[in-house]
Design a protein around this motif. Structure first.
Motif, PDB file in Angstrom:
ATOM      1  N   ARG A 227      41.174  41.058  54.050  1.00  0.00           N
ATOM      2  CA  ARG A 227      41.610  41.662  52.832  1.00  0.00           C
ATOM      3  C   ARG A 227      42.532  40.758  52.109  1.00  0.00           C
ATOM      4  O   ARG A 227      42.662  40.643  50.842  1.00  0.00           O
ATOM      5  N   SER A 232      40.151  41.407  46.213  1.00  0.00           N
ATOM      6  CA  SER A 232      39.150  42.507  45.250  1.00  0.00           C
ATOM      7  C   SER A 232      37.981  42.956  45.844  1.00  0.00           C
ATOM      8  O   SER A 232      37.169  43.579  45.134  1.00  0.00           O
ATOM      9  N   TRP A 233      37.926  42.839  47.124  1.00  0.00           N
ATOM     10  CA  TRP A 233      36.538  43.420  47.907  1.00  0.00           C
ATOM     11  C   TRP A 233      36.718  44.941  48.096  1.00  0.00           C
ATOM     12  O   TRP A 233      37.608  45.398  48.494  1.00  0.00           O
ATOM     13  N   GLU A 234      35.571  45.574  47.513  1.00  0.00           N
ATOM     14  CA  GLU A 234      35.318  47.013  47.295  1.00  0.00           C
ATOM     15  C   GLU A 234      36.619  47.746  46.786  1.00  0.00           C
ATOM     16  O   GLU A 234      36.936  48.761  47.438  1.00  0.00           O
ATOM     17  N   ARG A 235      36.757  47.173  45.804  1.00  0.00           N
ATOM     18  CA  ARG A 235      38.174  47.607  45.174  1.00  0.00           C
ATOM     19  C   ARG A 235      37.766  49.187  44.546  1.00  0.00           C
ATOM     20  O   ARG A 235      36.701  49.657  44.099  1.00  0.00           O
ATOM     21  N   GLY A 236      38.677  50.087  44.734  1.00  0.00           N
ATOM     22  CA  GLY A 236      38.522  51.430  44.303  1.00  0.00           C
ATOM     23  C   GLY A 236      37.996  52.410  45.423  1.00  0.00           C
ATOM     24  O   GLY A 236      38.026  53.456  45.322  1.00  0.00           O
ATOM     25  N   LYS A 240      37.460  51.236  53.121  1.00  0.00           N
ATOM     26  CA  LYS A 240      37.286  49.849  53.018  1.00  0.00           C
ATOM     27  C   LYS A 240      37.154  49.433  54.646  1.00  0.00           C
ATOM     28  O   LYS A 240      36.405  48.617  55.014  1.00  0.00           O
TER      29      LYS A 240
END
Length: 333
Positions: A227, A232-236, A240
């Motif tokens: 992270r 910005s990985w798997e934002r929202g 996660k």
């Protein structure tokens, strides 16, 4: 791989285990009650496990260890500089604060009331009003006695606070207590994350429990590093860590699955295998040959009446599986 933030939490955690083990602990204030106790030092904000140490019981001489809390904190914080160590009243002492200052570390923690270095004025609660605070300072340490209720006080020791600053909240808590409450849950949050997604299975072998704990904590550390590198990985998405563990598991087993499809061999081992296959095809071994018609086994007694479709390669007598002996080609030679 990861440098902890300015706040580091040192605390104990209990790995559930009810099998046989000489250093199994009973801690009634923990949810599992029985298990293996592990000292841990974690980042207070990210719960990254910086260092962990399994408690293996008393020394062999049978004498209890003196200053165990101080020894644990110094062992777990080896290699850190410029950080603030947050710990509870089992670890906090005046000598620990001095030793951490020599290592360029500061300390914040609650203090037990039986410590000899505490002044009597901070211990008494008579004629103390609710939400009142008393401070004591010297060159390196600061003490605070806070009254959350009538006839009850909380003691904290700090080496990074040099003044008696009080917050403007309704309960008028000192800044020392607010900083302690903000950083004390690093190890507890690590336990919560391990319990949420774990690879543990029921076992009575304590080495397997320790090994599965290492895997769980390593997966959490890998997730924290991932992270930080890819914010910005798997934002929202709110799952996660679950998605990361799924991809991590597939990435770990995929090379093994591909390797098992075709076992790689060196040229030397391939040549040995080829020679063995040619030798076994030219000279038949002591394996059984099929019969055109099922016959009675000539080794078994007549009362058993065992029928078989195999015969001995040497004497050509019918034999069943119970009297068949298999030899490798090397033993036959």
């Amino acid at each position: 791989m990861f440098n902890p933030g300015s706040e580091v939490t040192v605390d104990e955690c209990l790995v559930p285990f009810r099998g046989r083990c000489s250093f199994k602990q009973y801690m009634p204030n923990k949810p599992a009650k029985y298990g293996l106790k592990i000292w841990a030092a974690c980042d207070a904000r990210k719960s990254y496990a910086w260092n962990m140490q399994v408690y293996t019981g008393k020394p062999r001489d049978g004498q209890p260890e003196r200053n165990q809390g101080m020894r644990v904190v110094l062992d777990l914080t080896t290699g850190l500089q410029g950080h603030t160590v947050t710990c509870d009243n089992f670890f906090t002492s005046y000598a620990l604060g001095q030793e951490l200052l020599r290592r360029k570390l500061t300390m914040v923690g609650t203090v037990r009331k039986n410590k000899p270095e505490l002044p009597p004025a901070l211990l008494t609660t008579r004629d103390r009003t609710v939400f009142s605070s008393l401070f004591a300072f010297n060159e390196t340490h600061s003490l605070v006695s806070y009254c959350p209720k009538k006839h009850k006080n909380v003691l904290l020791m700090s080496t990074c606070h040099k003044d008696g600053k009080i917050s403007d909240r309704e309960d008028k808590k000192p800044e020392v207590i607010l900083d302690y409450n903000r950083c004390k849950g690093g190890v507890d949050n690590l336990d919560k994350m391990v319990a949420c997604y774990s690879c543990k299975r029921k076992t009575n072998r304590w080495p397997m429990v320790v090994f599965s704990t290492i895997l769980d904590v390593s997966a959490i550390n890998a997730f924290v590093v991932w992270r930080e590198v890819n914010p910005s990985w798997e934002r929202g998405k709110s799952i996660k860590r679950r998605l990361f563990l799924e991809q991590l598991g597939k990435a770990l087993v995929s090379p093994q699955m591909e390797r098992r499809q075709r076992v790689p061999r060196t040229p030397a081992s391939a040549a040995i295998l080829k020679r063995q296959q040619q030798h076994s095809s030219n000279e038949p071994g002591p394996s059984t040959d099929p019969l055109q018609k099922r016959k009675r086994c000539q080794v078994c007694p007549w009362a058993k009446d065992t029928k078989t479709d195999k015969q001995c390669t040497n004497c050509k007598r019918a034999i069943c599986a119970a009297h068949t002996v298999f030899l490798c080609q090397m033993c036959v030679d």
